[in-house]
Design a protein around this motif. Structure first.
Motif, PDB file in Angstrom:
ATOM      1  N   SER A 114       0.040   4.580   0.746  1.00  0.00           N
ATOM      2  CA  SER A 114      -0.252   5.751   1.565  1.00  0.00           C
ATOM      3  C   SER A 114      -1.097   5.339   2.756  1.00  0.00           C
ATOM      4  O   SER A 114      -1.658   4.236   2.804  1.00  0.00           O
ATOM      5  CB  SER A 114      -1.001   6.807   0.758  1.00  0.00           C
ATOM      6  OG  SER A 114      -2.288   6.305   0.366  1.00  0.00           O
ATOM      7  N   TYR A 115      -1.184   6.267   3.718  1.00  0.00           N
ATOM      8  CA  TYR A 115      -2.027   6.010   4.872  1.00  0.00           C
ATOM      9  C   TYR A 115      -3.477   5.805   4.451  1.00  0.00           C
ATOM     10  O   TYR A 115      -4.171   4.925   4.962  1.00  0.00           O
ATOM     11  CB  TYR A 115      -1.968   7.176   5.862  1.00  0.00           C
ATOM     12  CG  TYR A 115      -0.607   7.417   6.495  1.00  0.00           C
ATOM     13  CD1 TYR A 115       0.387   6.438   6.465  1.00  0.00           C
ATOM     14  CD2 TYR A 115      -0.322   8.626   7.131  1.00  0.00           C
ATOM     15  CE1 TYR A 115       1.621   6.663   7.053  1.00  0.00           C
ATOM     16  CE2 TYR A 115       0.907   8.849   7.733  1.00  0.00           C
ATOM     17  CZ  TYR A 115       1.877   7.874   7.685  1.00  0.00           C
ATOM     18  OH  TYR A 115       3.099   8.089   8.264  1.00  0.00           O
ATOM     19  N   ARG A 116      -3.937   6.634   3.478  1.00  0.00           N
ATOM     20  CA  ARG A 116      -5.327   6.557   3.042  1.00  0.00           C
ATOM     21  C   ARG A 116      -5.616   5.207   2.413  1.00  0.00           C
ATOM     22  O   ARG A 116      -6.647   4.591   2.701  1.00  0.00           O
ATOM     23  CB  ARG A 116      -5.634   7.675   2.069  1.00  0.00           C
ATOM     24  CG  ARG A 116      -7.065   7.598   1.483  1.00  0.00           C
ATOM     25  CD  ARG A 116      -7.375   8.806   0.625  1.00  0.00           C
ATOM     26  NE  ARG A 116      -7.388  10.031   1.439  1.00  0.00           N
ATOM     27  CZ  ARG A 116      -7.652  11.237   0.941  1.00  0.00           C
ATOM     28  NH1 ARG A 116      -7.920  11.379  -0.354  1.00  0.00           N
ATOM     29  NH2 ARG A 116      -7.659  12.285   1.723  1.00  0.00           N
ATOM     30  N   GLN A 117      -4.685   4.729   1.572  1.00  0.00           N
ATOM     31  CA  GLN A 117      -4.897   3.436   0.906  1.00  0.00           C
ATOM     32  C   GLN A 117      -4.917   2.304   1.944  1.00  0.00           C
ATOM     33  O   GLN A 117      -5.727   1.388   1.860  1.00  0.00           O
ATOM     34  CB  GLN A 117      -3.806   3.185  -0.127  1.00  0.00           C
ATOM     35  CG  GLN A 117      -4.050   1.932  -0.963  1.00  0.00           C
ATOM     36  CD  GLN A 117      -2.957   1.719  -1.987  1.00  0.00           C
ATOM     37  OE1 GLN A 117      -1.990   2.480  -2.069  1.00  0.00           O
ATOM     38  NE2 GLN A 117      -3.102   0.679  -2.790  1.00  0.00           N
ATOM     39  N   VAL A 150       0.876  -1.175   0.000  1.00  0.00           N
ATOM     40  CA  VAL A 150       0.000   0.000   0.000  1.00  0.00           C
ATOM     41  C   VAL A 150       0.909   1.220   0.000  1.00  0.00           C
ATOM     42  O   VAL A 150       1.972   1.234   0.632  1.00  0.00           O
ATOM     43  CB  VAL A 150      -0.946   0.019   1.214  1.00  0.00           C
ATOM     44  CG1 VAL A 150      -1.965  -1.104   1.113  1.00  0.00           C
ATOM     45  CG2 VAL A 150      -0.187  -0.105   2.523  1.00  0.00           C
ATOM     46  N   ALA A 206      -5.783   2.592   5.054  1.00  0.00           N
ATOM     47  CA  ALA A 206      -7.029   2.698   5.805  1.00  0.00           C
ATOM     48  C   ALA A 206      -8.182   2.078   5.032  1.00  0.00           C
ATOM     49  O   ALA A 206      -9.045   1.406   5.615  1.00  0.00           O
ATOM     50  CB  ALA A 206      -7.311   4.159   6.116  1.00  0.00           C
ATOM     51  N   GLU A 207      -8.207   2.274   3.691  1.00  0.00           N
ATOM     52  CA  GLU A 207      -9.285   1.725   2.879  1.00  0.00           C
ATOM     53  C   GLU A 207      -9.188   0.204   2.789  1.00  0.00           C
ATOM     54  O   GLU A 207     -10.197  -0.502   2.837  1.00  0.00           O
ATOM     55  CB  GLU A 207      -9.237   2.335   1.485  1.00  0.00           C
ATOM     56  CG  GLU A 207      -9.594   3.820   1.461  1.00  0.00           C
ATOM     57  CD  GLU A 207      -9.405   4.421   0.078  1.00  0.00           C
ATOM     58  OE1 GLU A 207      -8.876   3.712  -0.804  1.00  0.00           O
ATOM     59  OE2 GLU A 207      -9.787   5.588  -0.116  1.00  0.00           O
ATOM     60  N   VAL A 208      -7.949  -0.310   2.662  1.00  0.00           N
ATOM     61  CA  VAL A 208      -7.763  -1.755   2.507  1.00  0.00           C
ATOM     62  C   VAL A 208      -8.115  -2.501   3.799  1.00  0.00           C
ATOM     63  O   VAL A 208      -8.796  -3.529   3.794  1.00  0.00           O
ATOM     64  CB  VAL A 208      -6.315  -2.071   2.075  1.00  0.00           C
ATOM     65  CG1 VAL A 208      -6.056  -3.580   2.139  1.00  0.00           C
ATOM     66  CG2 VAL A 208      -6.060  -1.552   0.661  1.00  0.00           C
ATOM     67  N   GLN A 263      -9.742  -1.246   6.503  1.00  0.00           N
ATOM     68  CA  GLN A 263     -10.961  -0.774   7.163  1.00  0.00           C
ATOM     69  C   GLN A 263     -10.679  -0.224   8.562  1.00  0.00           C
ATOM     70  O   GLN A 263     -11.315  -0.578   9.557  1.00  0.00           O
ATOM     71  CB  GLN A 263     -11.991  -1.899   7.251  1.00  0.00           C
ATOM     72  CG  GLN A 263     -12.483  -2.396   5.905  1.00  0.00           C
ATOM     73  CD  GLN A 263     -13.228  -1.296   5.127  1.00  0.00           C
ATOM     74  OE1 GLN A 263     -14.224  -0.770   5.614  1.00  0.00           O
ATOM     75  NE2 GLN A 263     -12.766  -0.970   3.935  1.00  0.00           N
ATOM     76  N   GLU A 311      -7.697   6.445   9.019  1.00  0.00           N
ATOM     77  CA  GLU A 311      -6.436   6.911   8.439  1.00  0.00           C
ATOM     78  C   GLU A 311      -5.526   7.506   9.516  1.00  0.00           C
ATOM     79  O   GLU A 311      -4.306   7.326   9.488  1.00  0.00           O
ATOM     80  CB  GLU A 311      -6.745   7.963   7.364  1.00  0.00           C
ATOM     81  CG  GLU A 311      -5.507   8.477   6.643  1.00  0.00           C
ATOM     82  CD  GLU A 311      -5.849   9.474   5.555  1.00  0.00           C
ATOM     83  OE1 GLU A 311      -4.926  10.176   5.091  1.00  0.00           O
ATOM     84  OE2 GLU A 311      -7.049   9.554   5.172  1.00  0.00           O
TER      85      GLU A 311
END
Length: 258
Positions: free
Chosen positions: A11-14, A9, A16-18, A20, A23
């Motif tokens: 980034s932090y955002r990615q 991954v 967080a999305e992966v 769940q 972020e």
């Protein structure tokens, strides 16, 4: 953290999305991981400090021993089972402290108690301990009382109900159960009594609960009627061992250590 470190991954955002998660949490975990490795990610569980234990160890021992040795009914404060209100009353009797039902429940659980269905078991006196006490300790008490020209009095309390049939058996023809007529107007009184070694009886009857105030008033009357020093022998009832009674004795008499 492994996904960020390997580049799975970007980034932090990615991340967080992966996975769940938040972020912001990913960022906090990554910084902790970079600074201290895997050990820094361990959850540190801290227990919020509870209220200060206001009941001392000695008083707590008296309370728990009383709950083990007696029922509330035997202590003249309630029925046969220890409920939170009756434990609160016992705490008040011994320590003078007023606790709520919820507080009593938390306090009991903190010290390993839980509500349970009781087993039925016949009550028996520990004859070995009684014999040892009469052999080893009582002679010294009797000798001391004789040297001081004092009275030795054995004290206890009990409750009486108007609708209680007299104990024992009554002869009657077979198949015809005898009937004992009792008062239909139910009331209950409590009795505090003491009997001297020579058979002198001292007693008082009261309708309120057995408290340290009732006990100390009885002791005061007992001392006045005896007209001399009295050595009172009583059981391990929590009122007998309460802080208020010990303080009262310390001012007026010379108590024997429990």
């Amino acid at each position: 953290m492994a996904a960020l470190e390997s580049g799975a991954v970007g980034s932090y955002r990615q991340a967080a999305e992966v996975f769940q998660v938040a972020e912001r949490s990913v960022g906090s975990w990554w910084r902790a991981y970079q600074a201290g490795g895997r050990e820094a990610l361990a959850v540190k569980r801290t227990r919020r400090p509870g209220p200060h234990e206001l009941i001392g160890e000695e008083e707590r021992a008296v309370l728990f021993q009383a709950m083990a040795d007696y029922t509330p009914e035997q202590l003249l404060i309630g029925g046969p089972l220890w409920t939170r209100p009756l434990v609160a009353e016992l705490v008040r009797m011994v320590t003078g402290m007023v606790m709520t039902e919820r507080g009593v429940g938390k306090w009991l659980r903190r010290h390993g108690f839980s509500p349970q269905r009781p087993d039925r078991r016949s009550y028996r006196q520990d004859q070995a301990k009684v014999t040892a006490w009469l052999r080893d300790e009582y002679p010294a008490i009797a000798a001391g009382a004789k040297a001081e020209n004092a009275v030795v009095a054995w004290a206890d309390q009990c409750g009486l109900r108007s609708d209680t049939a007299p104990p024992g058996r009554s002869w009657a023809p077979k198949g015809q159960t005898p009937i004992v007529r009792v008062n239909g107007h139910r009331f209950r009184v409590n009795i505090m009594s003491a009997i001297g070694s020579r058979g002198t009886l001292y007693f008082t009857v009261f309708t309120e609960k057995f408290t340290e105030k009732v006990f100390t008033a009885f002791l005061d009357r007992l001392a006045r009627q005896a007209g001399r020093k009295v050595h009172v022998i009583a059981d391990r009832h929590p009122v007998h061992r309460s802080k208020a009674v010990r303080a009262w004795l310390a001012v007026r008499f010379e108590p024997i250590p429990a």
